[in-house]
Scaffold this active site. Structure first.
Site, PDB file in Angstrom:
ATOM      1  CE1 TYR A  66      -3.136  -2.927   0.238  1.00  0.00           C
ATOM      2  CE2 TYR A  66      -3.494  -2.455   2.562  1.00  0.00           C
ATOM      3  CZ  TYR A  66      -3.767  -3.207   1.440  1.00  0.00           C
ATOM      4  OH  TYR A  66      -4.676  -4.237   1.527  1.00  0.00           O
ATOM      5  CG  PHE A 215     -13.538  -4.346  -2.274  1.00  0.00           C
ATOM      6  CD1 PHE A 215     -12.844  -3.261  -1.764  1.00  0.00           C
ATOM      7  CD2 PHE A 215     -13.048  -4.967  -3.413  1.00  0.00           C
ATOM      8  CE1 PHE A 215     -11.682  -2.802  -2.386  1.00  0.00           C
ATOM      9  CE2 PHE A 215     -11.901  -4.514  -4.038  1.00  0.00           C
ATOM     10  CZ  PHE A 215     -11.214  -3.434  -3.522  1.00  0.00           C
ATOM     11  N   PRO A 216     -16.695  -4.329   1.594  1.00  0.00           N
ATOM     12  CG  PRO A 216     -16.816  -3.153   3.604  1.00  0.00           C
ATOM     13  CD  PRO A 216     -15.833  -3.654   2.585  1.00  0.00           C
ATOM     14  CG  LEU A 217     -21.219  -0.393   1.134  1.00  0.00           C
ATOM     15  CD1 LEU A 217     -21.381   1.110   1.318  1.00  0.00           C
ATOM     16  CD2 LEU A 217     -22.490  -0.963   0.522  1.00  0.00           C
ATOM     17  N   GLY A 218     -18.703  -3.225  -2.046  1.00  0.00           N
ATOM     18  CA  GLY A 218     -18.427  -3.401  -3.471  1.00  0.00           C
ATOM     19  C   GLY A 218     -17.104  -2.850  -3.925  1.00  0.00           C
ATOM     20  N   GLY A 219     -16.387  -2.127  -3.069  1.00  0.00           N
ATOM     21  CA  GLY A 219     -15.059  -1.635  -3.419  1.00  0.00           C
ATOM     22  C   GLY A 219     -15.084  -0.473  -4.372  1.00  0.00           C
ATOM     23  CG  PHE A 220     -11.600   0.232  -6.441  1.00  0.00           C
ATOM     24  CD1 PHE A 220     -11.120   1.294  -5.691  1.00  0.00           C
ATOM     25  CD2 PHE A 220     -10.903  -0.956  -6.409  1.00  0.00           C
ATOM     26  CE1 PHE A 220      -9.957   1.186  -4.949  1.00  0.00           C
ATOM     27  CE2 PHE A 220      -9.734  -1.083  -5.668  1.00  0.00           C
ATOM     28  CZ  PHE A 220      -9.262  -0.008  -4.938  1.00  0.00           C
ATOM     29  CG  LEU A 223     -23.411  -3.001  -2.817  1.00  0.00           C
ATOM     30  CD1 LEU A 223     -24.925  -2.985  -2.598  1.00  0.00           C
ATOM     31  CD2 LEU A 223     -22.801  -4.153  -2.026  1.00  0.00           C
TER      32      LEU A 223
END
Length: 290
Positions: A66, A215-220, A223
């Site tokens: 990172y 990615f709990p909300l879909g990441g890049f 969702l």
């Protein structure tokens, strides 16, 4: 005996002999755009990490890739010498190129170098937990992990690593890893809309192994779900809060590592993950990924 703030949702989980808060923190977003280069505001990044410790979060997820080398340096500057209860989880198996890509680095010599780089950057003599990152940026890929994982297991025998895990792995790779050396966690993409690991999560729960969704909300590509938005609106909460709360309810072995570069957002995530969800809410949310 370590005490944990009652304000953190989810309680604790044991990674081998390490007790961590189920609500953790992912440091990836502290690097610059595209997870490359330094943060735009270094002082703010350091403040987030200090707030992580102040909140009583004892699980920080990072990687020397990172930045590269940015988030580990920030963690060391903000928190070293580390609180006894704090456990830092890192990963090896990928590096960065000048275009911002994530080329694999899984030869035994790559793995050994990455472990020593993490030790040096974090200012540690032993790494608490190292995940072997597999696959590529598009997801897991089939194939044996024996060569790089055996290199990690040897470093563990040398006393440089306490515990091992795998990331971006297929169920077959998880099973193969367990024939070589014990694992304490699997870190894969999973969220309300991407439920491909449901069976694996339940199997790991029975074995006492943690599952750490990224990615709990879909990441890049966040969702988009009308059901998620409807539940969030009904509860007067953010979609992120609902998604995090659902993950904590999904299985007791799920550990959260949401990332942010904002102190305010960190506090919102910690509070939001404790959102109470009714049976009706859960039934509505469960339909999203079915």
């Amino acid at each position: 005996m370590t005490t944990f703030p009652a304000s953190l949702p989810g309680g604790t989980w044991t990674l081998g002999d390490l007790t961590v808060t189920r609500f953790g923190y992912g440091a990836m977003q502290l690097a610059g755009p595209g997870v490359m280069g330094p943060p735009a505001d270094r002082d703010s990044a350091l403040a987030v990490l200090r707030e992580v410790a102040d909140l009583g979060i004892t699980h920080i997820d990072t990687s020397d890739a990172y930045g590269p080398r940015v988030t580990n340096q920030l963690i060391r500057e903000a928190l070293h010498p580390y609180p006894e209860a704090l456990h830092i989880v890192t990963k090896v198996g990928a590096t960065r190129d000048e275009q911002g890509g994530w080329p694999p680095a899984r030869r035994p010599e790559d793995v050994r170098r990455a472990v020593h780089d993490n030790l040096e950057a974090l200012g540690l003599e032993v790494l608490d937990l190292v995940n072997l990152r597999l696959g590529d940026a598009s997801g897991p890929r089939p194939g044996s992990l024996a060569e790089p994982y055996e290199a990690l297991a040897e470093l563990q025998r040398q006393g440089l690593i306490r515990h091992l895990g795998v990331s971006n792995a297929t169920p077959e790779q998880v099973a193969e890893a367990r024939t070589i050396a014990p694992i304490v966690c699997v870190q894969n993409m999973y969220n309300l809309a991407h439920r491909h690991d449901d069976e694996l999560i339940d199997e790991l729960a029975r074995e006492g192994i943690a599952y750490v969704p990224f990615f709990p909300l879909g990441g890049f590509s966040p969702l988009q779900s009308s059901a998620l938005s409807a539940v969030a609106a009904r509860l007067e909460a953010t979609p992120m809060s609902v998604a995090l709360a659902w993950l904590l309810r999904r299985s007791p072995n799920i550990l959260l590592i949401p990332g942010t570069s904002s102190v305010a957002h960190l506090r919102e995530n910690a509070a939001g993950a404790g959102l109470p969800l009714s049976g009706e809410d859960l039934a509505e949310l469960d339909k999203i990924g079915r």
